[in-house]
Design an enzyme around this catalytic site. Sequence first.
Site, PDB file in Angstrom:
ATOM      1  N   MET A  65       0.400   0.796   4.812  1.00 52.89           N
ATOM      2  CA  MET A  65      -0.518   1.113   6.277  1.00 52.89           C
ATOM      3  C   MET A  65      -1.556   0.105   6.568  1.00 52.89           C
ATOM      4  O   MET A  65      -2.241  -0.184   5.496  1.00 52.89           O
ATOM      5  CB  MET A  65      -1.276   2.680   5.820  1.00 52.89           C
ATOM      6  CG  MET A  65      -2.140   3.322   7.226  1.00 52.89           C
ATOM      7  SD  MET A  65      -2.245   4.995   6.898  1.00 52.89           S
ATOM      8  CE  MET A  65      -3.451   4.871   5.352  1.00 52.89           C
ATOM      9  N   HIS A  98      -2.780  -0.816  -3.003  1.00 55.06           N
ATOM     10  CA  HIS A  98      -3.979  -0.282  -2.840  1.00 55.06           C
ATOM     11  C   HIS A  98      -3.949   1.173  -3.752  1.00 55.06           C
ATOM     12  O   HIS A  98      -3.272   1.974  -3.418  1.00 55.06           O
ATOM     13  CB  HIS A  98      -4.019   0.121  -1.476  1.00 55.06           C
ATOM     14  CG  HIS A  98      -4.257  -0.983  -0.520  1.00 55.06           C
ATOM     15  ND1 HIS A  98      -3.897  -0.966   0.913  1.00 55.06           N
ATOM     16  CD2 HIS A  98      -4.777  -2.226  -0.705  1.00 55.06           C
ATOM     17  CE1 HIS A  98      -4.249  -2.333   1.319  1.00 55.06           C
ATOM     18  NE2 HIS A  98      -4.759  -2.860   0.505  1.00 55.06           N
ATOM     19  N   ASP A 148      -4.243  -5.004   6.332  1.00 57.76           N
ATOM     20  CA  ASP A 148      -4.706  -5.787   5.081  1.00 57.76           C
ATOM     21  C   ASP A 148      -3.565  -6.852   4.817  1.00 57.76           C
ATOM     22  O   ASP A 148      -2.426  -6.594   4.578  1.00 57.76           O
ATOM     23  CB  ASP A 148      -5.088  -4.917   3.900  1.00 57.76           C
ATOM     24  CG  ASP A 148      -5.653  -5.744   2.776  1.00 57.76           C
ATOM     25  OD1 ASP A 148      -6.305  -6.630   3.165  1.00 57.76           O
ATOM     26  OD2 ASP A 148      -5.535  -5.432   1.495  1.00 57.76           O
ATOM     27  N   SER A 203       1.078  -1.351  -0.042  1.00 57.05           N
ATOM     28  CA  SER A 203      -0.023   0.050   0.096  1.00 57.05           C
ATOM     29  C   SER A 203       0.743   1.280  -0.072  1.00 57.05           C
ATOM     30  O   SER A 203       1.585   1.529  -1.050  1.00 57.05           O
ATOM     31  CB  SER A 203      -1.113   0.052   1.268  1.00 57.05           C
ATOM     32  OG  SER A 203      -1.684   1.000   1.187  1.00 57.05           O
ATOM     33  N   THR A 204       0.898   2.156   0.991  1.00 55.11           N
ATOM     34  CA  THR A 204       1.595   3.311   1.188  1.00 55.11           C
ATOM     35  C   THR A 204       3.170   2.788   0.815  1.00 55.11           C
ATOM     36  O   THR A 204       3.746   2.178   1.489  1.00 55.11           O
ATOM     37  CB  THR A 204       1.514   3.811   2.577  1.00 55.11           C
ATOM     38  OG1 THR A 204       0.361   4.156   2.884  1.00 55.11           O
ATOM     39  CG2 THR A 204       2.331   5.014   2.462  1.00 55.11           C
TER      40      THR A 204
END
Length: 390
Positions: free
Chosen positions: A315, A220, A318, A193-194
């Site tokens: 972050m 994401h 998940d 993600s991030t």
Amino acid sequence: MSLKHLEPGVDNSLGHPPASPILMPKLRVLIVDDSTVMRRVVSEAVARDPEVEIVGTAAHGRIALAKIAQALPDAVVLDVEMPEMDGLETLRELRKTYPKLPVIMCSTLTSKGAITTLDALAAGATDYVTKPSQVTNIEESITRLSNDLLPKLRVHRRFTASPTPLQMPGVRKGGGDPTRVIGRIELVAIATSTGGPNALAEVVKTLPANLEAPIVCVQHMPPVFTHLLAERLTALHGVKCFEGAEGMRVEPGHFYLAPGGRHMEVYRASLREPLTIRITDAPPENSCRPAADVLFRSVAEFAGARTLAVVLTGMGHDGLRGCEAIRERGGIILAQDEASSVVWGMPGYVAQHGLADRVLPLSQIGPEISRRVRTGAGVTLPPFATPLCR
């Protein structure tokens, strides 16, 4: 809160009660956007968190650079498209003096906005949000932006600690076995993600073009962005990267990225059939769609012990439940370490729950994938490793 209090030169007090002495200091945020309306929308969105303080706004990059030196913010929300000095140019100048200052880009959900945002991430932006689209009123815009932006600001509060173990029923405790060897790796599954676009680029560029296993990945990102990211990974590193599509058969040496806004799974009609991609619009999980847990559960079911799962910077948590399923089927799990992660959330939870076989710096993830795929054969698989069919 009145919007008149959110412009430069005016008292930016948000009217919140003073923080308790036992609380962490407020996160100081500078907002940069050439649109007066958007400065107000972003300010209203940020102001919904009493632990965040707006220390100023700026209409373009030159003003922003001057205000950073004066206000010393803890984070900057930076518009992508601005006159005189746009977001990308501002970011590059900012990074010369403030290499670690968190910068969250604010872009439009368009191809142009996505391209510039990916350029900004490559140039050192910490994260991004997209401006609300197809909304009927200002209040809805503020709510949507607040829901997206505030979690990304909160992780950069001063003195933020590493993630604490998430108490979830059935999560396996204890460390992984770094010497454990399984049968041939049939599938590599990645979650991030991030910080993910840059992390993926770092991993992919170290992989051989003839990798003997396919890669499926959840990053994401919203629609438009994932398609452009797949194109960029292919152009930069020569790997065959695709945005996953319904019915697409996964092939060795190919990389399949879950499409923005939709879940991606793998399945096979029978044991003799190849793995195939399924795209669904099932509800979000962990507030995400695509979600790594959705992909990882399907990978556990249909690739079992022949899975190599990799959890990169990101972050939230998940991928944690999905990693539990993969471990229970006998698969191998790698997690990125804290020092090389932009946010040690997703890999941190996996590591702290004892699900990772190895926790590695980003620079070693690609070579470790290659090594595992190349040398994974050698032992008899346990009975639970056999992929199941629906």
